[in-house]
Motif scaffolding. Structure first.
Motif, PDB file in Angstrom:
ATOM      1  N   THR A  92       9.746  -1.391   4.946  1.00 12.83           N
ATOM      2  CA  THR A  92      11.205  -1.534   5.101  1.00 12.83           C
ATOM      3  C   THR A  92      11.763  -2.579   4.129  1.00 12.83           C
ATOM      4  OG1 THR A  92      10.705  -1.205   7.423  1.00 12.83           O
ATOM      5  CG2 THR A  92      12.966  -1.717   6.879  1.00 12.83           C
ATOM      6  N   VAL A 121       4.281  -7.618   2.685  1.00 10.84           N
ATOM      7  CA  VAL A 121       3.174  -7.013   3.445  1.00 10.84           C
ATOM      8  C   VAL A 121       3.372  -7.397   4.901  1.00 10.84           C
ATOM      9  CG1 VAL A 121       0.671  -7.279   3.851  1.00 10.84           C
ATOM     10  CG2 VAL A 121       1.556  -6.978   1.525  1.00 10.84           C
ATOM     11  N   ASP A 146      12.849 -14.176   5.193  1.00 10.46           N
ATOM     12  CA  ASP A 146      13.202 -14.031   6.607  1.00 10.46           C
ATOM     13  C   ASP A 146      14.646 -14.549   6.753  1.00 10.46           C
ATOM     14  OD1 ASP A 146      12.652 -13.296   9.159  1.00 10.46           O
ATOM     15  OD2 ASP A 146      11.101 -14.799   9.530  1.00 10.46           O
ATOM     16  N   GLY A 184       3.866  -4.674  -0.654  1.00  5.79           N
ATOM     17  CA  GLY A 184       4.406  -3.998   0.530  1.00  5.79           C
ATOM     18  C   GLY A 184       5.631  -3.184   0.140  1.00  5.79           C
ATOM     19  N   GLU A 221       3.865 -14.200   8.439  1.00  6.30           N
ATOM     20  CA  GLU A 221       2.520 -14.462   8.955  1.00  6.30           C
ATOM     21  C   GLU A 221       1.731 -15.408   8.039  1.00  6.30           C
ATOM     22  OE1 GLU A 221       3.880 -11.466   8.498  1.00  6.30           O
ATOM     23  OE2 GLU A 221       3.712 -10.245  10.314  1.00  6.30           O
ATOM     24  N   SER A 266      -1.900   2.049   2.224  1.00  9.32           N
ATOM     25  CA  SER A 266      -2.572   3.352   2.209  1.00  9.32           C
ATOM     26  C   SER A 266      -1.656   4.507   1.835  1.00  9.32           C
ATOM     27  CB  SER A 266      -3.205   3.616   3.584  1.00  9.32           C
ATOM     28  OG  SER A 266      -2.220   3.452   4.570  1.00  9.32           O
ATOM     29  N   PHE A 290      -2.720 -12.900  -0.449  1.00 13.02           N
ATOM     30  CA  PHE A 290      -1.827 -12.700  -1.597  1.00 13.02           C
ATOM     31  C   PHE A 290      -0.918 -13.917  -1.785  1.00 13.02           C
ATOM     32  CE2 PHE A 290      -2.299  -8.268   0.253  1.00 13.02           C
ATOM     33  CZ  PHE A 290      -3.358  -7.932  -0.576  1.00 13.02           C
ATOM     34  N   GLY A 325       1.787  -8.549   8.541  1.00 16.98           N
ATOM     35  CA  GLY A 325       0.605  -9.087   9.208  1.00 16.98           C
ATOM     36  C   GLY A 325      -0.148 -10.149   8.419  1.00 16.98           C
ATOM     37  N   ILE A 379       7.319  -5.815  13.678  1.00 21.84           N
ATOM     38  CA  ILE A 379       8.369  -6.833  13.872  1.00 21.84           C
ATOM     39  C   ILE A 379       9.419  -6.347  14.875  1.00 21.84           C
ATOM     40  CG2 ILE A 379       9.601  -6.129  11.767  1.00 21.84           C
ATOM     41  CD1 ILE A 379      10.556  -8.999  11.458  1.00 21.84           C
TER      42      ILE A 379
HETATM   43  P1  NDP Z   1       6.657  -2.345   7.307  1.00 26.66           P
HETATM   44  O1  NDP Z   1       5.675  -2.009   8.351  1.00 26.66           O
HETATM   45  O2  NDP Z   1       7.896  -1.530   7.179  1.00 26.66           O
HETATM   46  O3  NDP Z   1       5.923  -2.325   5.863  1.00 26.66           O
HETATM   47  C1  NDP Z   1       4.704  -2.971   5.680  1.00 26.66           C
HETATM   48  C2  NDP Z   1       4.249  -2.891   4.238  1.00 26.66           C
HETATM   49  O4  NDP Z   1       2.987  -3.575   4.159  1.00 26.66           O
HETATM   50  C3  NDP Z   1       3.993  -1.457   3.741  1.00 26.66           C
HETATM   51  O5  NDP Z   1       4.238  -1.412   2.361  1.00 26.66           O
HETATM   52  C4  NDP Z   1       2.498  -1.262   4.016  1.00 26.66           C
HETATM   53  O6  NDP Z   1       1.875  -0.303   3.146  1.00 26.66           O
HETATM   54  C5  NDP Z   1       1.962  -2.654   3.728  1.00 26.66           C
HETATM   55  N1  NDP Z   1       0.754  -2.958   4.506  1.00 26.66           N
HETATM   56  C6  NDP Z   1       0.477  -2.583   5.787  1.00 26.66           C
HETATM   57  N2  NDP Z   1      -0.736  -3.056   6.170  1.00 26.66           N
HETATM   58  C7  NDP Z   1      -1.228  -3.719   5.088  1.00 26.66           C
HETATM   59  C8  NDP Z   1      -2.480  -4.376   4.842  1.00 26.66           C
HETATM   60  N3  NDP Z   1      -3.446  -4.460   5.779  1.00 26.66           N
HETATM   61  N4  NDP Z   1      -2.676  -4.923   3.623  1.00 26.66           N
HETATM   62  C9  NDP Z   1      -1.729  -4.848   2.661  1.00 26.66           C
HETATM   63  N5  NDP Z   1      -0.533  -4.208   2.826  1.00 26.66           N
HETATM   64  C10 NDP Z   1      -0.292  -3.664   4.041  1.00 26.66           C
HETATM   65  O7  NDP Z   1       7.017  -3.882   7.514  1.00 26.66           O
HETATM   66  P2  NDP Z   1       8.395  -4.629   7.244  1.00 26.66           P
HETATM   67  O8  NDP Z   1       8.908  -4.292   5.882  1.00 26.66           O
HETATM   68  O9  NDP Z   1       9.291  -4.488   8.403  1.00 26.66           O
HETATM   69  O10 NDP Z   1       7.912  -6.151   7.264  1.00 26.66           O
HETATM   70  C11 NDP Z   1       7.185  -6.727   6.208  1.00 26.66           C
HETATM   71  C12 NDP Z   1       7.102  -8.232   6.426  1.00 26.66           C
HETATM   72  O11 NDP Z   1       8.419  -8.784   6.353  1.00 26.66           O
HETATM   73  C13 NDP Z   1       6.543  -8.630   7.809  1.00 26.66           C
HETATM   74  O12 NDP Z   1       5.810  -9.803   7.669  1.00 26.66           O
HETATM   75  C14 NDP Z   1       7.804  -8.910   8.629  1.00 26.66           C
HETATM   76  O13 NDP Z   1       7.582  -9.840   9.662  1.00 26.66           O
HETATM   77  C15 NDP Z   1       8.720  -9.500   7.557  1.00 26.66           C
HETATM   78  N6  NDP Z   1      10.139  -9.353   7.849  1.00 26.66           N
HETATM   79  C16 NDP Z   1      10.674  -8.094   7.961  1.00 26.66           C
HETATM   80  C17 NDP Z   1      12.012  -7.936   8.248  1.00 26.66           C
HETATM   81  C18 NDP Z   1      12.630  -6.574   8.307  1.00 26.66           C
HETATM   82  O14 NDP Z   1      13.861  -6.482   8.393  1.00 26.66           O
HETATM   83  N7  NDP Z   1      11.866  -5.497   8.245  1.00 26.66           N
HETATM   84  C19 NDP Z   1      12.877  -9.090   8.511  1.00 26.66           C
HETATM   85  C20 NDP Z   1      12.219 -10.359   8.327  1.00 26.66           C
HETATM   86  C21 NDP Z   1      10.893 -10.468   8.019  1.00 26.66           C
HETATM   87  P3  NDP Z   1       1.710   1.253   3.605  1.00 26.66           P
HETATM   88  O15 NDP Z   1       3.092   1.845   3.558  1.00 26.66           O
HETATM   89  O16 NDP Z   1       0.786   1.830   2.585  1.00 26.66           O
HETATM   90  O17 NDP Z   1       1.132   1.212   4.986  1.00 26.66           O
END
Ligand code: NDP
Ligand code: MG
Length: 374
Positions: free
Chosen positions: A16, A87, A136, A12, A112, A41, A95, A89, A194
């Motif tokens: 973010t 990642v 988290d 991922g 998740e 993607s 993974f 969701g 999120i």
């Molecule tokens: P983002 O939506 O910013 O990023 C998601 C990442 O996952 C991207 O790299 C995306 O790739 C990839 N991705 C999306 N769909 C899939 C899929 N089906 N299979 C594999 N990879 C996928 O999310 P966040 O960074 O905000 O959050 C990531 C995780 O961290 C979540 O579980 C969230 O709950 C957790 N989290 C986030 C926090 C935050 O501050 N953002 C705080 C605490 C927890 P692409 O760019 O190619 O779509």
């Protein structure tokens, strides 16, 4: 401090948390070598990151062959030492499973994974000797408070919550809340899913289940507190009545840095104390009539089995429908509740069972959204 270089896989990377991870690794000069990066993607952004961070190989998981190669790579404990899973969701679960099965350390942002398969994953980690290091922020705070105390000394966990973008909206205003309003988070920069989950406070529901599995405490010992400043990242009350907390500005680079340095404390350019930020810290009970999702987390945590997977899948579908303008804001929690009530008792002994429950929950959520109750 005896910190030899470790090989890191970042999943991922384009999101973010992924980008914040790359930022803090560079800023803090952590003793890590990137040996793999994934995105789903966004191939352009992934190639750019691979180029600037000299990491090989890269995996674009929307392509089945690359997804399979990534799973094979993660199954090889000789290929890397630690994986940070950012990642978004339930898609992150296979993974996490592969990393723990290989016995490698898992720095886990993808909550998740534990929400869907907490029992399975914690048992797997115990068996293989792998560590699950929470990213988290709330769970990182609790893990840091617990470093010198076993889980058996916990009386209560207090999960703090900013309250999200709609914390000052009335119930009437929430009825017509738009995606733009729900995405305007007051404290944290986060991905779309999120951020909406923070606005409904479904994020805390997921975090209750995450905490239950990480720290082995009953959901009845986990309480959510709204803390508008997002400085106290959570608190532990111990059996002797003492309360410990971990504090800092709302910046995910702190818990990312902690997880990637653990068990050491490595130097970083981050600064945790800010008098302006710390001068007023407020805590209040959440308003459950405006944020009913919190109770769904308690309920799913009590139910166990695949209830977490069902709750999460229904919420993923409902959030997407809300973003696309196909579901009113308050219906996110009602659709999710109906799906949990109908499908929450499914078993979760294997990944296959968990993904079956996930798929059924998605299907029912889509049907409910197509034919609203009114
Ligand atoms: P983002 O939506 O910013 O990023 C998601 C990442 O996952 C991207 O790299 C995306 O790739 C990839 N991705 C999306 N769909 C899939 C899929 N089906 N299979 C594999 N990879 C996928 O999310 P966040 O960074 O905000 O959050 C990531 C995780 O961290 C979540 O579980 C969230 O709950 C957790 N989290 C986030 C926090 C935050 O501050 N953002 C705080 C605490 C927890 P692409 O760019 O190619 O779509
Ligand atoms: Mg959190």
């Amino acid at each position: 401090m005896g910190t030899s270089t470790r090989r890191l896989v970042l999943l991922g990377a384009t999101g973010t948390v992924g980008l914040q991870t790359l930022n803090i690794i560079a800023e803090a000069d952590l003793p890590l070598q990137l040996v793999g990066l994934s995105a789903h993607s966004n191939s352009e952004s992934l190639s750019r990151l691979a180029h600037s961070h000299a990491a090989a190989p890269t995996f674009l998981t929307s392509q089945e062959s690359q997804n399979d190669s990534l799973l094979a790579f993660l199954s090889d404990s000789n290929a890397y030492d630690i994986c940070l899973n950012a990642v978004v969701g339930a898609a992150g679960l296979p993974f996490s499973h592969a990393v723990l099965e290989a016995g490698c350390d898992l720095a886990l942002a993808n909550k998740e994974s534990l929400v869907c398969a907490g029992e399975l994953l914690t048992q797997l980690a115990k068996k293989s000797g792998a560590r699950i290091l929470p990213v988290d922020s709330e769970h990182s705070a609790i893990a840091q408070c617990l470093q010198t105390a076993p889980s058996s000394t916990i009386r209560k966990l207090y999960l703090t919550a900013s309250g999200g973008a709609l914390r000052d909206f009335s119930l009437i205003e929430m009825e017509s809340a738009t995606p733009d309003q729900a995405l305007a988070h007051p404290n944290w920069e986060m991905g779309t899913r999120i951020t909406v989950d923070s606005a409904t406070m479904m994020n805390k529901a997921l975090e209750i289940i995450e905490a239950q599995h990480l720290f082995g405490v009953a959901a009845s010992s986990i309480e959510v507190l709204v803390h508008r400043q997002s400085v106290v990242h959570s608190m532990v009350e111990f059996v002797d009545g003492s309360v410990l907390s971990q504090m800092g500005p709302p910046d995910m680079r702190f818990p990312i840095h902690w997880a990637l340095s653990h068990p050491n404390r490595c130097a970083s350019p981050l600064h945790g104390f800010d008098l302006d930020l710390y001068s007023k810290l407020e805590f209040e009970k959440p308003d459950l009539s405006r944020f009913p999702a919190i109770q769904l987390g308690q309920k799913a945590a009590h139910m166990g089995g695949a209830a977490g997977a069902v709750l999460n899948a229904a919420d993923e579908v409902a959030v997407e429908a809300f973003i696309q303008g196909n579901l009113p804001f308050l219906e996110i929690a009602s659709v999710t509740q109906t799906v949990l009530d109908q499908l929450g008792t499914k078993p979760a002994h294997t990944l296959k069972q968990i993904f079956e429950a996930d798929q059924q929950a998605r299907q029912l959520a889509r049907e409910l959204i197509r034919t609203p109750a009114t």
